[in-house]
Structures are given as structure tokens and as C-alpha cells.
Design a protein around this motif. Structure first.
Motif, mmCIF file in Angstrom:
data_model
loop_
_atom_site.group_PDB
_atom_site.id
_atom_site.type_symbol
_atom_site.label_atom_id
_atom_site.label_comp_id
_atom_site.label_asym_id
_atom_site.label_seq_id
_atom_site.Cartn_x
_atom_site.Cartn_y
_atom_site.Cartn_z
ATOM 1 N N THR A 97 0.860 -1.182 0.000
ATOM 2 C CA THR A 97 0.000 0.000 0.000
ATOM 3 C C THR A 97 0.895 1.231 0.000
ATOM 4 O OG1 THR A 97 -1.688 -1.193 1.234
ATOM 5 C CG2 THR A 97 -1.827 1.208 1.245
ATOM 6 N N LEU A 98 0.715 2.073 -0.994
ATOM 7 C CA LEU A 98 1.560 3.256 -1.162
ATOM 8 C C LEU A 98 0.709 4.521 -1.113
ATOM 9 C CD1 LEU A 98 3.754 2.032 -4.173
ATOM 10 C CD2 LEU A 98 4.333 1.943 -1.737
ATOM 11 N N GLY A 99 1.312 5.616 -0.723
ATOM 12 C CA GLY A 99 0.633 6.910 -0.753
ATOM 13 C C GLY A 99 0.577 7.451 -2.162
ATOM 14 N N GLN A 100 -0.124 8.568 -2.320
ATOM 15 C CA GLN A 100 -0.162 9.233 -3.610
ATOM 16 C C GLN A 100 1.226 9.774 -3.934
ATOM 17 O OE1 GLN A 100 -3.785 11.560 -4.582
ATOM 18 N NE2 GLN A 100 -4.280 11.290 -2.395
ATOM 19 N N ASN A 101 1.587 9.717 -5.226
ATOM 20 C CA ASN A 101 2.883 10.190 -5.701
ATOM 21 C C ASN A 101 4.043 9.547 -4.944
ATOM 22 O OD1 ASN A 101 4.413 11.657 -7.541
ATOM 23 N ND2 ASN A 101 4.668 13.362 -6.112
ATOM 24 N N SER A 102 3.923 8.248 -4.687
ATOM 25 C CA SER A 102 4.970 7.486 -3.990
ATOM 26 C C SER A 102 5.576 6.455 -4.931
ATOM 27 C CB SER A 102 4.378 6.759 -2.776
ATOM 28 O OG SER A 102 3.916 7.678 -1.827
ATOM 29 N N PHE A 153 -8.954 4.588 -4.613
ATOM 30 C CA PHE A 153 -8.199 4.081 -3.468
ATOM 31 C C PHE A 153 -8.402 2.583 -3.272
ATOM 32 C CE2 PHE A 153 -9.095 8.554 -2.934
ATOM 33 C CZ PHE A 153 -7.806 9.049 -2.792
ATOM 34 N N ASN A 172 -0.569 11.208 -8.974
ATOM 35 C CA ASN A 172 -0.524 12.433 -8.164
ATOM 36 C C ASN A 172 -1.500 13.453 -8.745
ATOM 37 O OD1 ASN A 172 0.272 14.375 -6.323
ATOM 38 N ND2 ASN A 172 1.911 15.129 -7.653
ATOM 39 N N PRO A 173 -2.706 13.544 -8.260
ATOM 40 C CA PRO A 173 -3.334 12.740 -7.204
ATOM 41 C C PRO A 173 -4.067 11.538 -7.805
ATOM 42 C CG PRO A 173 -4.791 14.533 -7.772
ATOM 43 C CD PRO A 173 -3.553 14.681 -8.646
ATOM 44 N N SER A 174 -4.579 10.687 -6.918
ATOM 45 C CA SER A 174 -5.427 9.579 -7.323
ATOM 46 C C SER A 174 -6.811 9.773 -6.711
ATOM 47 C CB SER A 174 -4.850 8.243 -6.842
ATOM 48 O OG SER A 174 -5.723 7.185 -7.198
ATOM 49 N N TYR A 184 -0.145 6.835 -13.541
ATOM 50 C CA TYR A 184 1.003 6.287 -12.825
ATOM 51 C C TYR A 184 2.139 6.015 -13.803
ATOM 52 C CZ TYR A 184 0.530 1.410 -14.453
ATOM 53 O OH TYR A 184 0.518 0.269 -15.205
ATOM 54 N N THR A 190 3.080 6.012 -8.035
ATOM 55 C CA THR A 190 1.619 6.117 -8.003
ATOM 56 C C THR A 190 1.159 7.487 -8.506
ATOM 57 O OG1 THR A 190 1.684 6.824 -5.693
ATOM 58 C CG2 THR A 190 1.396 4.461 -6.104
#
Length: 172
Positions: free
Chosen positions: A52-57, A157, A152-154, A103, A150
């Protein structure tokens, strides 16, 4: 009597000439073989869980990341070019830079390159095949690493399937 002897001699000579011509034929075999080319590829282990990754990770398959290098094997019987491509997921588009539900996914040929410093030696995946490694001998392998970034933004989820496809084609 002389004409009888002359006729017999002439007929004998004709028989020798005809007989020689009949027995002069010979033949020889040419041994010929053929094998149908088989073009095939497999990938081990064939599965990556980026977590599980954050946005823009970003996450990669290096040790310290997902620690999940992949290996493509030429399972065919001829030298092949191994190619790779990315895919769009149900909700994200594969792009050159991360953006709104866009992405990025990159690959690095670890057989021929140092992949320890992403994105050095990494190439952006697209939805079209590109060379991972050319001229891979039958039973030969190519190791590769991947890195995802990932969106930026999404606005989505849920889990996304960001599959990578590997293909073999006969080397030219």
C-alpha cells in the motif's frame, strides 16, 4: 559367311554400347533434417506486491523495496529478443509522468546494468513492447527490476492491477 560374322560383330558392338548406357546410372542420397522453431518465454516468480503506497509514492523491486527481482527465461529453441510492456489498470493510465490518475512504471535490465540507483538505467514502460534484452540464447535468462510511481493525485483508493507483460520474438 563373312556377312554373318560381320552382322554378329555389329550386333555385339551395338549391345555393348546400349548395355553400357543402361548401367551408367548411379544415385546418391542427400541427408536433410529440419526443426521447427519454438519461441517461448516464462517469468519467475511472475508476481510483485508493491504493498500500500501513498499518492505520488515510489516502490521498486530492489532489496530494501519489495525485494522481488524478476527473471525472464527464453524457453524456446532459438535465440530470441525479450520484450516488455506495461498496462493501464482499471482506473489508472500508464504515463510518462505521474499525474491525475496517471502512474509510471519503469524497468531495468539487471543482467546488463546496475539497477541499484533508480531511475539510473531504468526505462519507462509504455503500453507497447520495447526491448528488455536482445539476442537471448535458448535457455538464457535476463533479470530485471521494476519501479512504480503512483498517481498524483489519485481519486481511486482500491487495489489496482498494474501488470507487466513479457514477450519473446525471434531475433533477426
Amino acid at each position: 559367311m563373312k556377312s554373318l560374322i560381320a552382322n554378329v560383330c555389329i550386333l555385339g558392338m551395338i549391345g555393348i554400347v546400349i548395355g553400357t548406357g543402361v548401367f551408367a546410372n548411379t544415385e546418391a542420397e542427400v541427408a536433410a533434417t529440419v526443426m521447427v522453431q519454438n519461441i517461448a518465454v516464462s517469468v519467475s516468480d511472475g508476481s510483485i506486491d508493491y504493498g500500500t503506497l501513498g499518492q505520488n509514492s515510489t516502490q521498486n523491486t530492489l532489496p530494501g523495496g519489495a525485494n522481488d527481482m524478476q527473471t525472464a527465461t527464453n524457453d524456446g529453441n532459438v535465440t530470441s529478443d525479450i520484450k516488455i510492456k506495461g498496462t493501464n489498470s482499471n482506473d489508472w493510465t500508464l504515463g510518462a509522468t505521474a499525474g491525475d490518475n496517471i502512474y509510471t512504471h519503469h524497468f531495468c535490465n539487471a543482467t546488463d546494468n546496475d539497477c541499484t540507483t533508480p531511475l539510473t538505467n531504468y526505462t519507462a514502460l509504455t503500453t507497447s513492447y520495447t526491448d528488455l534484452k536482445t539476442d537471448v540464447a535458448a535457455s538464457g535468462t535476463v533479470d530485471f527490476h521494476l519501479q512504480i510511481n503512483t498517481p498524483n493525485p489519485s481519486s481511486v483508493f482500491t487495489q489496482q492491477n498494474v501488470n507487466v507483460w513479457v514477450q519473446a520474438s525471434a531475433s533477426s
